[in-house]
Scaffold this active site. Sequence first.
Site: not given
Length: 388
Positions: A174, A270, A337
Amino acid sequence: MVDSRLGHWLKLLVSLMLLLKTQGLYVGITYVKSAVAKGAVCLDGSPPAYHWDKGFGTGINSWLIHFEGGGWCNNVTSCLSRKKTHLGSSKLMGQQIAFSGIMNNKRPFNPDFYNWNRVKIRYCDGSSFTGDVQAVNPATNLHFRGARIWLAVIEDLLPKGLKNAENALLSGCSAGGLASILHCDSFRALLRMGTKVKCLSDAGYFIKVKDVSGAPHVQTYFNEIVTLHGSAKNLPLSCTSVLKPSFCFFPQYVAPQVRTPLFILNAAYDSWQIRNILAPSIADPLGVWKSCKLDINNCSPLQLKSMQDFRLQFLNALNKSTNSSSRGLYIDSCYAHCQTETQEKWFMEDSPVLGKKVRDCEFSPHYQSSPIVYTSVIFLLQLTLLLS
Protein backbone atom coordinates in the site's frame (compact mmCIF):
# COMPACT_ATOMS: atom_id res chain seq x y z
CA MET A 1 -28.96 -30.01 12.12
CA VAL A 2 -26.41 -31.39 14.62
CA ASP A 3 -24.27 -32.84 11.80
CA SER A 4 -24.40 -29.50 9.99
CA ARG A 5 -23.24 -27.57 13.04
CA LEU A 6 -20.51 -30.13 13.75
CA GLY A 7 -19.27 -29.83 10.19
CA HIS A 8 -19.23 -26.04 10.48
CA TRP A 9 -17.18 -26.12 13.68
CA LEU A 10 -14.78 -28.70 12.25
CA LYS A 11 -14.15 -26.41 9.29
CA LEU A 12 -13.47 -23.51 11.65
CA LEU A 13 -11.10 -25.67 13.71
CA VAL A 14 -9.18 -26.80 10.61
CA SER A 15 -8.94 -23.19 9.41
CA LEU A 16 -7.62 -22.07 12.81
CA MET A 17 -5.02 -24.87 12.89
CA LEU A 18 -3.91 -23.97 9.37
CA LEU A 19 -3.62 -20.31 10.35
CA LEU A 20 -1.47 -21.17 13.36
CA LYS A 21 0.70 -23.43 11.22
CA THR A 22 1.35 -20.81 8.54
CA GLN A 23 1.47 -17.72 10.73
CA GLY A 24 5.24 -17.84 11.01
CA LEU A 25 6.93 -16.33 14.03
CA TYR A 26 6.56 -13.22 16.15
CA VAL A 27 9.44 -10.79 15.85
CA GLY A 28 10.40 -8.21 18.44
CA ILE A 29 10.70 -4.49 17.81
CA THR A 30 13.95 -2.54 17.51
CA TYR A 31 13.89 1.20 18.24
CA VAL A 32 16.44 3.35 16.43
CA LYS A 33 17.05 5.67 19.37
CA SER A 34 20.15 7.20 17.82
CA ALA A 35 17.94 8.58 15.04
CA VAL A 36 16.30 11.10 17.37
CA ALA A 37 19.45 13.26 17.45
CA LYS A 38 19.27 13.41 13.65
CA GLY A 39 15.66 14.52 13.72
CA ALA A 40 14.55 11.22 12.19
CA VAL A 41 11.39 10.76 14.22
CA CYS A 42 7.75 9.78 13.98
CA LEU A 43 4.96 12.35 13.82
CA ASP A 44 4.97 12.69 17.62
CA GLY A 45 8.77 12.89 17.92
CA SER A 46 9.30 9.28 19.03
CA PRO A 47 12.13 7.20 17.48
CA PRO A 48 11.58 5.10 14.35
CA ALA A 49 11.40 1.34 14.64
CA TYR A 50 11.66 -1.91 12.72
CA HIS A 51 11.39 -5.66 13.21
CA TRP A 52 14.22 -7.92 12.02
CA ASP A 53 14.43 -11.68 11.77
CA LYS A 54 17.99 -12.71 10.95
CA GLY A 55 18.80 -14.74 7.87
CA PHE A 56 20.39 -18.17 7.99
CA GLY A 57 21.96 -20.77 5.75
CA THR A 58 22.10 -19.74 2.10
CA GLY A 59 20.13 -16.59 2.89
CA ILE A 60 22.51 -15.12 5.45
CA ASN A 61 23.71 -12.42 3.04
CA SER A 62 20.34 -11.74 1.42
CA TRP A 63 18.01 -9.02 2.68
CA LEU A 64 14.32 -8.28 2.28
CA ILE A 65 13.44 -4.77 3.48
CA HIS A 66 9.67 -4.30 3.69
CA PHE A 67 7.85 -1.00 4.22
CA GLU A 68 4.73 -1.14 6.37
CA GLY A 69 1.68 0.49 4.80
CA GLY A 70 -1.13 2.52 6.31
CA GLY A 71 -2.31 5.47 4.21
CA TRP A 72 -1.22 9.07 4.71
CA CYS A 73 -2.14 12.26 6.52
CA ASN A 74 -2.71 15.33 4.36
CA ASN A 75 -3.38 18.12 6.85
CA VAL A 76 -2.69 19.07 10.45
CA THR A 77 -6.01 17.66 11.67
CA SER A 78 -5.49 14.22 10.16
CA CYS A 79 -1.85 14.12 11.28
CA LEU A 80 -2.81 15.02 14.85
CA SER A 81 -5.26 12.12 14.86
CA ARG A 82 -2.66 9.84 13.32
CA LYS A 83 0.03 10.59 15.91
CA LYS A 84 -2.29 9.13 18.55
CA THR A 85 -1.96 5.73 16.86
CA HIS A 86 0.84 3.30 15.98
CA LEU A 87 0.93 4.96 12.56
CA GLY A 88 2.21 8.15 14.12
CA SER A 89 4.06 7.07 17.25
CA SER A 90 6.44 4.21 18.00
CA LYS A 91 5.29 4.45 21.61
CA LEU A 92 2.02 2.88 20.51
CA MET A 93 3.46 0.10 18.36
CA GLY A 94 3.16 -3.52 19.42
CA GLN A 95 6.34 -4.99 20.85
CA GLN A 96 6.02 -7.99 18.55
CA ILE A 97 4.38 -8.58 15.19
CA ALA A 98 3.73 -11.75 13.22
CA PHE A 99 5.82 -12.36 10.11
CA SER A 100 3.66 -14.14 7.54
CA GLY A 101 3.36 -14.23 3.77
CA ILE A 102 6.52 -12.88 2.18
CA MET A 103 7.98 -12.48 5.68
CA ASN A 104 7.34 -16.10 6.75
CA ASN A 105 10.36 -18.07 7.98
CA LYS A 106 9.05 -21.47 6.87
CA ARG A 107 10.15 -22.82 3.51
CA PRO A 108 6.82 -24.49 2.55
CA PHE A 109 5.03 -21.14 2.85
CA ASN A 110 7.71 -18.75 1.57
CA PRO A 111 10.17 -20.77 -0.54
CA ASP A 112 12.05 -17.81 -2.02
CA PHE A 113 12.72 -15.70 1.07
CA TYR A 114 12.17 -17.83 4.18
CA ASN A 115 15.86 -17.80 5.19
CA TRP A 116 16.69 -14.22 4.19
CA ASN A 117 17.19 -11.40 6.64
CA ARG A 118 13.64 -10.04 6.71
CA VAL A 119 13.04 -6.52 8.02
CA LYS A 120 9.75 -4.70 8.39
CA ILE A 121 10.13 -0.94 8.71
CA ARG A 122 7.31 0.50 10.79
CA TYR A 123 5.35 3.36 9.27
CA CYS A 124 4.84 6.38 11.50
CA ASP A 125 5.30 9.49 9.33
CA GLY A 126 2.24 9.57 7.04
CA SER A 127 4.12 10.46 3.83
CA SER A 128 5.41 7.14 2.47
CA PHE A 129 8.80 8.00 3.98
CA THR A 130 9.24 11.18 1.88
CA GLY A 131 8.71 14.08 4.28
CA ASP A 132 11.38 16.40 5.63
CA VAL A 133 10.36 19.67 7.29
CA GLN A 134 12.88 21.07 9.75
CA ALA A 135 10.52 23.42 11.60
CA VAL A 136 8.21 22.00 14.26
CA ASN A 137 5.17 24.00 15.31
CA PRO A 138 5.12 23.94 19.15
CA ALA A 139 1.34 24.19 19.09
CA THR A 140 1.01 20.79 17.37
CA ASN A 141 4.45 19.23 17.94
CA LEU A 142 4.09 17.45 14.61
CA HIS A 143 7.29 16.22 12.97
CA PHE A 144 7.31 15.62 9.23
CA ARG A 145 10.48 13.55 8.85
CA GLY A 146 9.64 10.42 6.86
CA ALA A 147 12.68 10.64 4.55
CA ARG A 148 15.00 10.89 7.54
CA ILE A 149 13.38 7.80 9.07
CA TRP A 150 14.11 5.82 5.91
CA LEU A 151 17.78 6.79 5.93
CA ALA A 152 18.17 6.28 9.69
CA VAL A 153 16.83 2.72 9.53
CA ILE A 154 19.12 1.78 6.63
CA GLU A 155 22.09 3.35 8.41
CA ASP A 156 21.26 1.26 11.48
CA LEU A 157 21.05 -1.95 9.44
CA LEU A 158 24.21 -1.48 7.38
CA PRO A 159 26.67 -2.41 10.18
CA LYS A 160 24.38 -5.30 11.18
CA GLY A 161 25.07 -7.03 7.90
CA LEU A 162 23.21 -5.08 5.22
CA LYS A 163 26.52 -3.63 4.01
CA ASN A 164 27.55 -7.19 3.01
CA ALA A 165 24.31 -7.96 1.18
CA GLU A 166 24.66 -10.05 -1.95
CA ASN A 167 20.93 -9.84 -2.73
CA ALA A 168 18.54 -7.13 -1.58
CA LEU A 169 14.83 -6.71 -2.23
CA LEU A 170 12.96 -3.55 -1.23
CA SER A 171 9.25 -4.22 -0.90
CA GLY A 172 6.17 -2.73 0.70
CA CYS A 173 2.40 -2.85 0.88
CA SER A 174 0.00 0.00 0.00
CA ALA A 175 1.60 3.29 1.11
CA GLY A 176 4.66 1.11 1.72
CA GLY A 177 4.37 -0.23 -1.81
CA LEU A 178 4.44 3.33 -3.08
CA ALA A 179 7.54 3.95 -0.93
CA SER A 180 9.27 0.94 -2.52
CA ILE A 181 8.89 2.62 -5.92
CA LEU A 182 9.84 6.12 -4.78
CA HIS A 183 12.95 4.87 -2.93
CA CYS A 184 13.92 2.07 -5.31
CA ASP A 185 16.89 3.77 -6.95
CA SER A 186 18.07 5.43 -3.74
CA PHE A 187 18.04 2.04 -2.02
CA ARG A 188 20.41 0.67 -4.62
CA ALA A 189 22.66 3.72 -4.19
CA LEU A 190 22.91 3.07 -0.44
CA LEU A 191 24.28 -0.45 -0.90
CA ARG A 192 27.70 -1.60 -2.02
CA MET A 193 28.59 -2.09 -5.67
CA GLY A 194 27.86 -5.61 -6.80
CA THR A 195 24.76 -6.16 -4.68
CA LYS A 196 21.84 -7.49 -6.72
CA VAL A 197 19.06 -5.05 -5.91
CA LYS A 198 15.41 -5.34 -6.93
CA CYS A 199 12.18 -3.69 -5.80
CA LEU A 200 8.66 -5.05 -5.32
CA SER A 201 5.57 -2.85 -4.99
CA ASP A 202 2.49 -4.58 -3.59
CA ALA A 203 -0.73 -2.56 -3.99
CA GLY A 204 1.32 0.62 -4.27
CA TYR A 205 0.45 1.59 -7.84
CA PHE A 206 -2.01 4.40 -7.10
CA ILE A 207 -3.31 6.06 -10.23
CA LYS A 208 -4.35 9.61 -11.08
CA VAL A 209 -7.99 9.32 -12.02
CA LYS A 210 -11.16 11.33 -11.44
CA ASP A 211 -13.71 10.11 -8.92
CA VAL A 212 -17.34 9.21 -9.68
CA SER A 213 -18.37 12.85 -9.38
CA GLY A 214 -15.80 13.88 -11.98
CA ALA A 215 -13.53 15.63 -9.48
CA PRO A 216 -9.74 15.07 -9.27
CA HIS A 217 -9.97 14.10 -5.59
CA VAL A 218 -6.82 11.98 -5.35
CA GLN A 219 -4.76 14.55 -7.23
CA THR A 220 -5.75 17.20 -4.69
CA TYR A 221 -5.15 14.79 -1.82
CA PHE A 222 -1.65 13.84 -2.95
CA ASN A 223 -0.77 17.49 -3.54
CA GLU A 224 -1.74 18.25 0.07
CA ILE A 225 0.47 15.40 1.33
CA VAL A 226 3.50 16.50 -0.69
CA THR A 227 3.04 20.13 0.37
CA LEU A 228 2.46 19.49 4.08
CA HIS A 229 5.36 17.05 4.48
CA GLY A 230 7.83 18.95 2.29
CA SER A 231 8.21 15.83 0.16
CA ALA A 232 9.18 17.47 -3.14
CA LYS A 233 12.94 17.38 -2.52
CA ASN A 234 12.83 13.68 -1.70
CA LEU A 235 10.86 12.54 -4.74
CA PRO A 236 12.82 11.23 -7.75
CA LEU A 237 14.51 14.10 -9.54
CA SER A 238 13.93 12.39 -12.86
CA CYS A 239 10.25 13.15 -12.33
CA THR A 240 10.23 16.46 -10.42
CA SER A 241 12.55 18.04 -12.99
CA VAL A 242 9.78 17.82 -15.59
CA LEU A 243 6.52 17.57 -13.64
CA LYS A 244 4.84 19.13 -10.61
CA PRO A 245 6.02 17.39 -7.41
CA SER A 246 2.52 16.17 -6.57
CA PHE A 247 2.39 14.30 -9.89
CA CYS A 248 5.56 12.50 -8.81
CA PHE A 249 3.67 10.87 -5.94
CA PHE A 250 1.87 8.83 -8.61
CA PRO A 251 3.80 5.73 -9.74
CA GLN A 252 2.66 6.12 -13.34
CA TYR A 253 4.94 9.18 -13.62
CA VAL A 254 7.83 7.80 -11.59
CA ALA A 255 8.11 4.11 -12.45
CA PRO A 256 9.09 4.60 -16.13
CA GLN A 257 12.29 6.36 -14.98
CA VAL A 258 13.24 3.87 -12.24
CA ARG A 259 16.54 2.30 -13.25
CA THR A 260 16.56 -0.55 -10.72
CA PRO A 261 14.60 -3.71 -11.67
CA LEU A 262 11.04 -3.30 -10.42
CA PHE A 263 8.24 -5.84 -9.94
CA ILE A 264 4.65 -4.58 -9.64
CA LEU A 265 1.99 -6.68 -7.91
CA ASN A 266 -1.49 -5.16 -7.88
CA ALA A 267 -5.15 -5.94 -8.22
CA ALA A 268 -6.67 -4.15 -11.21
CA TYR A 269 -9.76 -3.79 -9.02
CA ASP A 270 -7.73 -2.50 -6.09
CA SER A 271 -10.30 -2.36 -3.28
CA TRP A 272 -8.64 0.58 -1.49
CA GLN A 273 -8.45 2.62 -4.64
CA ILE A 274 -12.05 1.90 -5.59
CA ARG A 275 -13.25 2.86 -2.11
CA ASN A 276 -11.07 5.94 -1.66
CA ILE A 277 -10.05 7.15 -5.12
CA LEU A 278 -12.88 6.14 -7.44
CA ALA A 279 -15.73 6.49 -4.95
CA PRO A 280 -14.52 8.46 -1.90
CA SER A 281 -17.14 9.60 0.59
CA ILE A 282 -16.71 13.22 -0.48
CA ALA A 283 -17.84 12.25 -3.99
CA ASP A 284 -20.79 10.23 -2.68
CA PRO A 285 -22.65 12.47 -0.19
CA LEU A 286 -25.84 10.40 -0.45
CA GLY A 287 -24.03 7.15 0.29
CA VAL A 288 -25.07 5.46 -2.95
CA TRP A 289 -21.76 3.58 -3.08
CA LYS A 290 -21.61 2.62 0.60
CA SER A 291 -23.18 -0.83 0.30
CA CYS A 292 -21.32 -1.60 -2.92
CA LYS A 293 -17.93 -0.76 -1.39
CA LEU A 294 -18.61 -3.05 1.55
CA ASP A 295 -19.66 -5.99 -0.64
CA ILE A 296 -19.38 -5.97 -4.43
CA ASN A 297 -22.33 -8.39 -4.60
CA ASN A 298 -24.43 -5.35 -3.70
CA CYS A 299 -23.16 -3.25 -6.61
CA SER A 300 -25.56 -2.13 -9.30
CA PRO A 301 -24.77 -2.76 -13.00
CA LEU A 302 -23.82 0.91 -13.32
CA GLN A 303 -21.44 0.70 -10.37
CA LEU A 304 -19.85 -2.46 -11.76
CA LYS A 305 -19.39 -0.66 -15.06
CA SER A 306 -17.62 2.20 -13.22
CA MET A 307 -15.32 -0.33 -11.55
CA GLN A 308 -14.57 -2.04 -14.86
CA ASP A 309 -13.79 1.35 -16.39
CA PHE A 310 -11.43 1.97 -13.47
CA ARG A 311 -9.66 -1.27 -14.30
CA LEU A 312 -9.09 -0.11 -17.88
CA GLN A 313 -7.71 3.20 -16.64
CA PHE A 314 -5.45 1.32 -14.23
CA LEU A 315 -4.06 -0.89 -16.99
CA ASN A 316 -3.54 2.14 -19.22
CA ALA A 317 -1.64 3.97 -16.45
CA LEU A 318 0.43 0.84 -15.89
CA ASN A 319 1.32 0.36 -19.54
CA LYS A 320 4.13 2.94 -19.74
CA SER A 321 5.80 1.44 -16.67
CA THR A 322 6.25 -2.00 -18.22
CA ASN A 323 8.15 -1.21 -21.41
CA SER A 324 11.45 -2.51 -20.08
CA SER A 325 13.22 -5.84 -19.72
CA SER A 326 13.88 -4.94 -16.06
CA ARG A 327 10.17 -4.92 -15.26
CA GLY A 328 7.99 -7.72 -13.99
CA LEU A 329 4.34 -7.61 -13.04
CA TYR A 330 1.41 -9.64 -11.83
CA ILE A 331 -1.96 -7.92 -12.18
CA ASP A 332 -4.95 -9.99 -11.10
CA SER A 333 -8.64 -9.23 -11.17
CA CYS A 334 -9.27 -9.64 -7.46
CA TYR A 335 -11.16 -7.07 -5.42
CA ALA A 336 -8.24 -6.90 -3.00
CA HIS A 337 -5.52 -4.69 -1.56
CA CYS A 338 -2.10 -6.06 -0.55
CA GLN A 339 -1.32 -9.67 -1.42
CA THR A 340 2.16 -10.37 -0.04
CA GLU A 341 1.61 -9.97 3.70
CA THR A 342 -1.11 -12.59 4.26
CA GLN A 343 -0.35 -16.26 3.76
CA GLU A 344 -3.58 -17.13 1.96
CA LYS A 345 -2.81 -14.62 -0.79
CA TRP A 346 0.96 -15.07 -0.90
CA PHE A 347 1.58 -18.82 -1.10
CA MET A 348 -1.17 -21.35 -0.46
CA GLU A 349 -2.97 -23.94 -2.57
CA ASP A 350 -5.78 -21.49 -3.38
CA SER A 351 -3.68 -18.33 -3.67
CA PRO A 352 -4.21 -16.20 -6.80
CA VAL A 353 -2.56 -17.99 -9.71
CA LEU A 354 -2.61 -18.09 -13.51
CA GLY A 355 -4.80 -20.40 -15.54
CA LYS A 356 -8.36 -20.43 -16.82
CA LYS A 357 -9.34 -23.42 -14.71
CA VAL A 358 -7.67 -22.38 -11.46
CA ARG A 359 -9.26 -20.24 -8.78
CA ASP A 360 -8.04 -16.64 -8.99
CA CYS A 361 -9.96 -14.86 -6.27
CA GLU A 362 -13.18 -15.24 -4.39
CA PHE A 363 -14.61 -11.83 -5.24
CA SER A 364 -14.06 -9.90 -8.44
CA PRO A 365 -16.16 -7.38 -10.37
CA HIS A 366 -14.85 -9.22 -13.44
CA TYR A 367 -16.99 -12.24 -12.61
CA GLN A 368 -20.06 -10.15 -13.25
CA SER A 369 -19.36 -9.54 -16.94
CA SER A 370 -16.56 -11.57 -18.50
CA PRO A 371 -13.90 -14.21 -17.83
CA ILE A 372 -10.97 -13.22 -15.69
CA VAL A 373 -8.10 -11.70 -17.64
CA TYR A 374 -4.62 -12.64 -16.44
CA THR A 375 -1.19 -11.28 -17.12
CA SER A 376 1.33 -13.43 -18.94
CA VAL A 377 3.80 -13.73 -16.08
CA ILE A 378 3.78 -16.15 -13.17
CA PHE A 379 4.32 -14.10 -10.02
CA LEU A 380 6.62 -16.25 -7.93
CA LEU A 381 8.58 -17.59 -10.90
CA GLN A 382 9.10 -14.16 -12.44
CA LEU A 383 10.13 -12.65 -9.12
CA THR A 384 12.68 -15.45 -8.67
CA LEU A 385 14.04 -14.77 -12.15
CA LEU A 386 14.39 -11.09 -11.34
CA LEU A 387 16.54 -12.00 -8.36
CA SER A 388 18.83 -14.29 -10.34
